[in-house]
Scaffold this motif. Structure first.
Motif, mmCIF file in Angstrom:
data_model
loop_
_atom_site.group_PDB
_atom_site.id
_atom_site.type_symbol
_atom_site.label_atom_id
_atom_site.label_comp_id
_atom_site.label_asym_id
_atom_site.label_seq_id
_atom_site.Cartn_x
_atom_site.Cartn_y
_atom_site.Cartn_z
ATOM 1 N N LYS A 4 0.856 -1.188 0.000
ATOM 2 C CA LYS A 4 0.000 0.000 0.000
ATOM 3 C C LYS A 4 0.887 1.231 0.000
ATOM 4 C CE LYS A 4 -4.085 -1.349 2.572
ATOM 5 N NZ LYS A 4 -4.707 -1.212 3.886
ATOM 6 N N ILE A 5 0.385 2.297 -0.598
ATOM 7 C CA ILE A 5 1.158 3.537 -0.518
ATOM 8 C C ILE A 5 0.531 4.448 0.521
ATOM 9 C CG2 ILE A 5 1.950 3.363 -2.903
ATOM 10 C CD1 ILE A 5 0.036 5.834 -3.393
ATOM 11 N N HIS A 6 1.297 5.471 0.913
ATOM 12 C CA HIS A 6 0.799 6.388 1.922
ATOM 13 C C HIS A 6 -0.407 7.161 1.422
ATOM 14 C CE1 HIS A 6 4.721 5.769 3.793
ATOM 15 N NE2 HIS A 6 4.064 6.038 4.899
ATOM 16 N N THR A 7 -1.306 7.439 2.333
ATOM 17 C CA THR A 7 -2.464 8.250 1.987
ATOM 18 C C THR A 7 -1.999 9.648 1.594
ATOM 19 O OG1 THR A 7 -3.740 6.933 3.517
ATOM 20 C CG2 THR A 7 -4.706 9.023 2.836
ATOM 21 N N SER A 8 -0.937 10.116 2.253
ATOM 22 C CA SER A 8 -0.332 11.383 1.843
ATOM 23 C C SER A 8 0.654 11.113 0.708
ATOM 24 C CB SER A 8 0.410 12.028 3.024
ATOM 25 O OG SER A 8 1.341 12.974 2.523
ATOM 26 N N GLU A 12 4.758 9.934 0.625
ATOM 27 C CA GLU A 12 5.216 8.798 -0.183
ATOM 28 C C GLU A 12 6.363 9.240 -1.105
ATOM 29 O OE1 GLU A 12 3.816 5.763 0.140
ATOM 30 O OE2 GLU A 12 5.110 4.866 -1.390
ATOM 31 N N LEU A 15 9.665 9.870 0.767
ATOM 32 C CA LEU A 15 10.363 8.611 1.086
ATOM 33 C C LEU A 15 11.015 8.024 -0.164
ATOM 34 C CD1 LEU A 15 7.795 6.931 3.498
ATOM 35 C CD2 LEU A 15 10.186 7.373 4.051
ATOM 36 N N GLN A 77 7.208 12.401 11.480
ATOM 37 C CA GLN A 77 7.231 11.417 12.580
ATOM 38 C C GLN A 77 6.971 9.997 12.079
ATOM 39 O OE1 GLN A 77 4.472 14.025 13.943
ATOM 40 N NE2 GLN A 77 6.210 15.376 14.074
ATOM 41 N N ALA A 79 6.836 6.021 11.525
ATOM 42 C CA ALA A 79 6.723 4.917 12.491
ATOM 43 C C ALA A 79 7.018 3.600 11.775
ATOM 44 C CB ALA A 79 5.317 4.873 13.086
ATOM 45 N N ARG A 81 7.918 0.519 9.788
ATOM 46 C CA ARG A 81 8.864 0.270 8.692
ATOM 47 C C ARG A 81 9.438 1.562 8.125
ATOM 48 N NH1 ARG A 81 5.339 -1.352 3.491
ATOM 49 N NH2 ARG A 81 7.373 -1.085 2.564
ATOM 50 N N ASP A 82 8.649 2.640 8.146
ATOM 51 C CA ASP A 82 9.177 3.911 7.648
ATOM 52 C C ASP A 82 10.268 4.429 8.585
ATOM 53 O OD1 ASP A 82 7.329 3.810 5.581
ATOM 54 O OD2 ASP A 82 5.817 4.884 6.738
ATOM 55 N N LEU A 83 10.047 4.260 9.872
ATOM 56 C CA LEU A 83 11.049 4.675 10.864
ATOM 57 C C LEU A 83 12.323 3.841 10.690
ATOM 58 C CD1 LEU A 83 11.796 6.258 13.462
ATOM 59 C CD2 LEU A 83 10.856 4.349 14.752
ATOM 60 N N ARG A 84 12.142 2.548 10.515
ATOM 61 C CA ARG A 84 13.320 1.678 10.349
ATOM 62 C C ARG A 84 14.039 2.003 9.040
ATOM 63 N NH1 ARG A 84 9.506 -2.305 11.527
ATOM 64 N NH2 ARG A 84 10.012 -3.484 9.669
ATOM 65 N N GLN B 209 0.837 9.794 17.606
ATOM 66 C CA GLN B 209 2.041 10.216 18.324
ATOM 67 C C GLN B 209 1.757 10.299 19.815
ATOM 68 O OE1 GLN B 209 2.078 11.132 15.039
ATOM 69 N NE2 GLN B 209 3.867 9.799 15.008
ATOM 70 N N PHE B 236 5.040 0.483 17.589
ATOM 71 C CA PHE B 236 5.470 1.619 16.768
ATOM 72 C C PHE B 236 6.821 1.411 16.082
ATOM 73 C CE2 PHE B 236 1.975 3.542 18.928
ATOM 74 C CZ PHE B 236 1.480 4.426 18.003
ATOM 75 N N GLU B 245 0.739 -2.086 10.792
ATOM 76 C CA GLU B 245 1.824 -1.331 10.180
ATOM 77 C C GLU B 245 1.274 -0.303 9.187
ATOM 78 O OE1 GLU B 245 5.411 -3.359 8.606
ATOM 79 O OE2 GLU B 245 6.078 -1.534 9.535
ATOM 80 N N ILE B 248 -0.408 2.620 11.227
ATOM 81 C CA ILE B 248 0.431 3.565 11.982
ATOM 82 C C ILE B 248 1.449 4.284 11.100
ATOM 83 C CG2 ILE B 248 0.177 2.367 14.208
ATOM 84 C CD1 ILE B 248 3.104 1.531 13.810
ATOM 85 N N THR B 249 1.701 3.752 9.908
ATOM 86 C CA THR B 249 2.612 4.475 9.024
ATOM 87 C C THR B 249 1.851 5.408 8.083
ATOM 88 O OG1 THR B 249 2.587 2.666 7.418
ATOM 89 C CG2 THR B 249 4.389 2.679 9.019
ATOM 90 N N GLY B 250 0.517 5.411 8.186
ATOM 91 C CA GLY B 250 -0.267 6.344 7.372
ATOM 92 C C GLY B 250 -0.648 5.808 6.004
ATOM 93 N N ARG B 251 -0.690 4.475 5.891
ATOM 94 C CA ARG B 251 -1.162 3.880 4.627
ATOM 95 C C ARG B 251 -2.611 3.439 4.860
ATOM 96 N NH1 ARG B 251 4.335 2.703 5.212
ATOM 97 N NH2 ARG B 251 5.567 2.819 3.311
ATOM 98 N N PHE B 252 -3.515 4.405 4.700
ATOM 99 C CA PHE B 252 -4.914 4.137 5.048
ATOM 100 C C PHE B 252 -5.698 3.683 3.835
ATOM 101 C CE2 PHE B 252 -3.761 7.999 7.674
ATOM 102 C CZ PHE B 252 -3.419 7.275 8.783
#
Lengths: 228, 253
Positions: A4-8, A12, A15, A77, A79, A81-84, B209, B236, B245, B248-252
């Motif tokens: 899936k891609i980010h809603t924003s 995306e 990244l 911010q 979280a 997998r994106d944070l890793r 957050q 997180f 995942e 929380i990472t914003g993949r809605f």
């Protein structure tokens, strides 16, 4: 499974941009190592000077990637997998930049060696260089493909490079003992061998971060053979 | 492992008429810890929160299955008095809702109804509750003025003080900072950190957050199901389930 891609869309894209810039930096570094070694083996000092001059590009990418990561940490911010991914990128970026500097070291030694007659034909050094470049490429492939097995395989190759480095040193030592006139040249070659060995350490460092990125486990101080 | 749960839900299903809002929810809530419930709107997290102090049965046509164990007893057992449940499990809502009374009377309203009387006892209770809610220094000289003149953040802390005055064991919070500015939010978050020494806290929040900052455990809900429950740090950094995942990472969606 489709990712899936980010809603924003903007997030995306940010990244993706970071990932692409990191891979471009990796390609430049691999190329720099390759050309630094060619400048030695083909006694091509112009090529060595090109490698030295073009390190600027790698340094610029290093700064660009680090700024982009800090910005993303602050504004998005990230979280999970994106944070890793971002923390991995910050460290991989550092490894790549250092590899670029080591390629410059090799080119500088090549400039000196190209001015004097060779001590002996290069046999193990090109092997070591090929292996090191392979590790660099595979560590980056493991990052792109999120391939944990490949990252583990890269880690295991580091030992072969370490052994070659020692072997080269021992061989050069015999030359230096036999003929003191070879000492200066032989030392320059051991410095090149040491630089390659350091590059392979950085490639292993990238592989370790890839394992972290995929599994969330920090394996920096564990043996490559240990179960993850 | 020692069981340190203050509350446990066991196979909880919940229906609004024919609509099943929660499916087979089994989860622990640890004592003196903050547990955050996260998930998209309509995932059932607020429904679960309200079930924990028997608020949902105030809505006609609802039905609960399964058990919610608190202090060794199912709070939905017929012999249990819901008023007693609500005294021991307090709740703070999304929008500050002080009574249109003085600050003092906001705090003493509940305790008076349940039998606490005597000026000295009530005054001590007011001071203690307001101190616990980090509001005492700001209001100690205006205790008999209307609560309505306080700022939103102060009103929310007053509501927390009001809940604490009933000496609950568990505090439920339904998006307690969503109507507040960042400074008031930070104060409430700081307060939650302080309160967990004495209370167990369950908080519903849309701010991920915030969940990450203040909670020890997190449960992620999706379409009425508990998808994943774990240490907040784990959720997180390395969630086990892909749905978690993605959320929380914003993949809605």
């Amino acid at each position: 499974m489709e990712e899936k891609i980010h809603t924003s869309i903007q997030y995306e894209r940010e990244l993706q941009d970071i990932k692409e810039t990191l891979l471009y930096e990796g390609a430049l570094v691999e190329h720099a190592i390759h050309r630094a070694m060619r400048s030695l083996l083909e006694r091509d000092s112009d090529l060595a000077r090109t490698v030295i001059a073009e390190d600027e590009k790698i340094n610029a990418l290093d700064e660009k990637i680090e700024s982009a990561c800090i910005r993303l940490l602050a504004l998005r911010q990230p979280a999970a997998r994106d944070l890793r991914f971002i923390t991995t990128t910050i460290k991989v970026n550092g490894h790549l930049e250092r590899m670029g500097d080591l390629a410059v070291n090799i080119a500088n030694r090549a400039l000196e060696l190209n001015e004097v007659p060779p001590v002996k034909p290069y046999i193990d050094l090109p092997r070591m260089a090929d292996l090191t470049r392979e590790m660099v490429r595979e560590s980056l492939d493991a990052l792109v493909r999120e391939d944990r097995d490949l990252a583990v395989a890269v880690r295991k190759k580091d030992e072969i490079v370490d052994n070659l480095n020692e072997q080269i040193f021992r061989e050069l030592l015999t030359f230096m003992l036999e003929d003191s006139k070879t000492i200066h040249r032989a030392l320059l070659i051991t410095q090149i061998s040491k630089s390659l060995e350091r590059i392979s350490d950085h490639a292993e460092g990238i592989a370790k971060m890839v394992i972290y990125m995929i599994t969330g486990k920090i394996v920096r101080h564990r043996d490559p053979g240990e179960a993850i | 492992m020692q069981n340190n749960n203050v509350i446990e839900t066991k196979n909880v299903n919940f229906y609004y008429g024919d609509f099943k809002a929660l499916t087979d929810v089994t989860m622990p809530f640890q004592r003196n810890r903050v547990t955050a419930l996260i998930g998209p709107s309509g995932c059932g997290k607020s429904t679960l929160l309200r079930l924990i102090n028997r608020m949902n049965e105030l809505i006609a046509g609802t039905r609960v299955e399964g058990e919610i164990i608190f202090d060794g007893k199912n709070i939905y057992a017929p012999e249990i008095d819901p008023v007693e449940v609500r005294r021991r499990i307090g709740m703070v809502f999304q929008k500050p809702n002080p009574f249109p009374k003085s600050i003092f009377n906001n705090i003493t309203y509940g305790p008076r109804l349940s039998g606490t009387n005597g000026k000295a006892a009530l005054e001590a209770l007011v001071e203690h509750s307001l101190r616990q809610a980090s509001l005492w220094d700001e209001v100690k000289d205006i205790l008999h003025q209307s609560a309505m003149m306080l700022s939103g953040g102060q009103q929310q802390r007053l509501c927390i003080a009001r809940a604490l005055a009933m000496k609950p064991e568990v505090l439920l919070m339904d998006e307690p900072t969503s109507a507040l500015d960042p400074i008031s939010t930070a104060k409430i978050e700081e307060l939650i950190e302080e309160l967990k020494k004495e209370y167990s806290i369950i908080i519903v929040t849309h701010n991920m957050q915030q969940a990450a900052r203040i909670s020890d455990f997190t449960g992620f809900f999706y379409i009425g199901k508990l998808i994943e429950y774990n240490l907040t740090e784990k959720i997180f950094t390395t969630p086990a389930v892909k749905q978690t995942e993605d959320y929380i990472t914003g993949r809605f969606g």
